[in-house]
Scaffold this active site. Sequence first.
Site, short mmCIF file in Angstrom:
data_model
loop_
_atom_site.label_atom_id
_atom_site.label_comp_id
_atom_site.label_asym_id
_atom_site.label_seq_id
_atom_site.Cartn_x
_atom_site.Cartn_y
_atom_site.Cartn_z
N GLY A 10 1.05 -1.10 0.02
CA GLY A 10 0.21 -0.10 -0.07
C GLY A 10 0.55 1.35 0.39
O GLY A 10 2.36 1.19 -0.29
N LEU A 12 1.20 3.77 2.44
CA LEU A 12 1.65 3.62 3.50
C LEU A 12 2.95 2.77 4.05
O LEU A 12 3.79 3.40 3.86
CB LEU A 12 1.15 3.82 5.18
CG LEU A 12 1.82 4.54 5.91
CD1 LEU A 12 2.46 5.45 6.22
CD2 LEU A 12 0.67 4.15 6.92
N ILE A 36 -4.31 -11.18 6.87
CA ILE A 36 -4.49 -10.81 8.01
C ILE A 36 -5.84 -10.95 8.20
O ILE A 36 -6.27 -11.15 9.72
CB ILE A 36 -4.79 -8.99 8.22
CG1 ILE A 36 -5.49 -8.66 7.48
CG2 ILE A 36 -2.60 -8.53 8.04
CD1 ILE A 36 -6.12 -6.37 8.26
N ALA A 59 -5.24 -2.48 4.92
CA ALA A 59 -6.94 -2.03 4.77
C ALA A 59 -7.52 -2.09 3.72
O ALA A 59 -6.72 -2.65 2.88
CB ALA A 59 -7.23 -0.44 5.57
N TYR A 60 -8.51 -2.19 4.14
CA TYR A 60 -9.57 -1.94 3.18
C TYR A 60 -10.16 -0.81 2.53
O TYR A 60 -11.28 -0.20 3.74
CB TYR A 60 -11.14 -3.17 3.13
CG TYR A 60 -12.25 -2.61 1.62
CD1 TYR A 60 -12.45 -4.20 0.88
CD2 TYR A 60 -13.12 -1.70 1.72
CE1 TYR A 60 -13.38 -4.01 -0.07
CE2 TYR A 60 -13.46 -1.48 0.61
CZ TYR A 60 -14.01 -2.83 0.03
OH TYR A 60 -14.36 -2.62 -1.20
N THR A 100 -8.86 5.67 10.80
CA THR A 100 -9.32 6.96 9.63
C THR A 100 -9.93 8.17 10.65
O THR A 100 -10.54 8.22 11.12
CB THR A 100 -9.66 6.27 8.54
OG1 THR A 100 -10.19 7.58 7.91
CG2 THR A 100 -10.71 5.41 9.00
N ASP A 101 -10.11 9.36 9.74
CA ASP A 101 -10.64 10.51 9.60
C ASP A 101 -12.37 10.47 9.59
O ASP A 101 -13.18 10.61 9.94
CB ASP A 101 -10.27 11.59 8.90
CG ASP A 101 -9.88 11.18 7.60
OD1 ASP A 101 -9.70 10.25 7.08
OD2 ASP A 101 -9.66 12.55 6.78
N TYR A 124 -16.99 2.77 5.34
CA TYR A 124 -16.43 2.55 5.61
C TYR A 124 -14.98 3.37 6.82
O TYR A 124 -14.66 1.95 8.14
CB TYR A 124 -14.97 3.23 4.35
CG TYR A 124 -13.84 3.56 4.68
CD1 TYR A 124 -12.99 2.57 5.01
CD2 TYR A 124 -14.13 4.65 5.07
CE1 TYR A 124 -11.23 2.81 4.99
CE2 TYR A 124 -12.07 5.03 5.65
CZ TYR A 124 -11.03 3.92 5.34
OH TYR A 124 -9.84 4.40 5.84
#
Length: 287
Positions: A10, A12, A36, A59-60, A100-101, A124
Amino acid sequence: MRVLITGARGQLGQCLRDCTPDNLEVIFTDSKTLDITNLATVNAMVEGFQPHVIVNTAAYTNVNQAENESALAFKVNAVGVANLAQAAQKIGCRLIHLSTDYVFDGKANQPYTHLDAPNPSNTYGQSKLAGETLALSLCDNVTIIRTSWVFSQYSNNFIPTVINKLLSEQTVQITENTTGTPTNAYELAKFILQQIQSPLSQKIIHYSGNVVITRLQLAQMIAEELSQYTMPSSPYQVQLTEATSRDWVRPNYSALASIQSVTEQEARRQLQQQIHSIIQTIINEVN
Ligand SMILES: NC(=O)c1ccc[n+]([C@@H]2O[C@H](COP(=O)([O-])OP(=O)(O)OC[C@H]3O[C@@H](n4cnc5c(N)ncnc54)[C@H](OP(=O)(O)O)[C@@H]3O)[C@@H](O)[C@H]2O)c1
C-alpha cells in the site's frame, strides 16, 4: 527491535519501507504473504517472528466500493485487526494500528481532536471504527493513529490523480468539495517510526497535515504548482461540478487536529513543496 509491518504494497507501507532505519529488524508483509483475515496465518507469523511491535497499515480502503462490499470491508478492517490484536496480546507485543478521519460524521466545523466522539457516516468508517474498538479491547498495548487524506507519489490518491488529469486534459472536475487535512505519507511513516522507538502514552493519536483545505482549493493549489512547473500556453482549469449520489458517502468535514502542529504559513509551504515533489516525480516518469 523486531517489527512486523502489514500492508507493505500500500502507499503507506511503501513509504515505511523507504524510511525504515537499519537498526530495526523489519518484516514487511502484503496480502499474499500475510492475509490478516486468516487468524491461523497471523498467529503463525507472530509466534514465529516474535515482533516487539506490529504496525498494521493493511486495510480495505475503497470508500465508495465499501458500500457494496460491506462484508469484505468489515472482514479486513475489523476481523483482520482483531486477529492482529489477539496475536499481539498473546506474545505481549505492541500493536500500532492505522485508522481514519472517516470515523467522524463530518458535522464539525473545527478539526476533530482524539477526544471527539466518533460517529461514522459510511461503511468504510464504520468498519474502521469497529477495528479500533476491537484492537483496544483485545490488546493491552495498542496505539491507534488516525490520519486523513493520505497522499504520496504511490497509488492513485487525490494529488497524483489531479496532476495526471491536468497534464492529460488541461482540466479537472471536482465532484465532492469536502474539507480535510491532507497528510504526506512520508511524514506519517516517519512519525510511525518515531512511535515505534519512543512511544507516546496516549492510546488514540491524530496525525495529519496542518492545512485545513477543501478538495477544490487543493486542486487549485495543485494547478498553480503545476503551472509554475510546466508553463502551459493556456491556464489549467479546475471546475466544481455536481456530485453523483454515489460520491456523497464521504463526510463533509473531516479535518483532524494533529498532534504535531506547525504554523498555518509553514504548513502551507510544506504542502506546496510536497505537491511540487510529486509533480517532479510524475513528470520525470513521463519523460
Ligand atoms: N489513503 C488515505 O487517504 C487514508 C486516509 C485515512 C486513513 N487511512 C488509513 O491508513 C492506512 C494505510 O492506507 P493506505 O493509503 O496505505 O492504503 P492502501 O494503499 O489502500 O493500502 C492498503 C493495503 O492493505 C492491503 N490489504 C488489503 N486487504 C488485506 C488483507 N486481507 N491482508 C493483508 N493486507 C491487506 C492491500 O494489500 P495488497 O496490495 O497486497 O492487496 C493494500 O496494499 C489504512 O489503515 C487506511 O485505512 C488512509
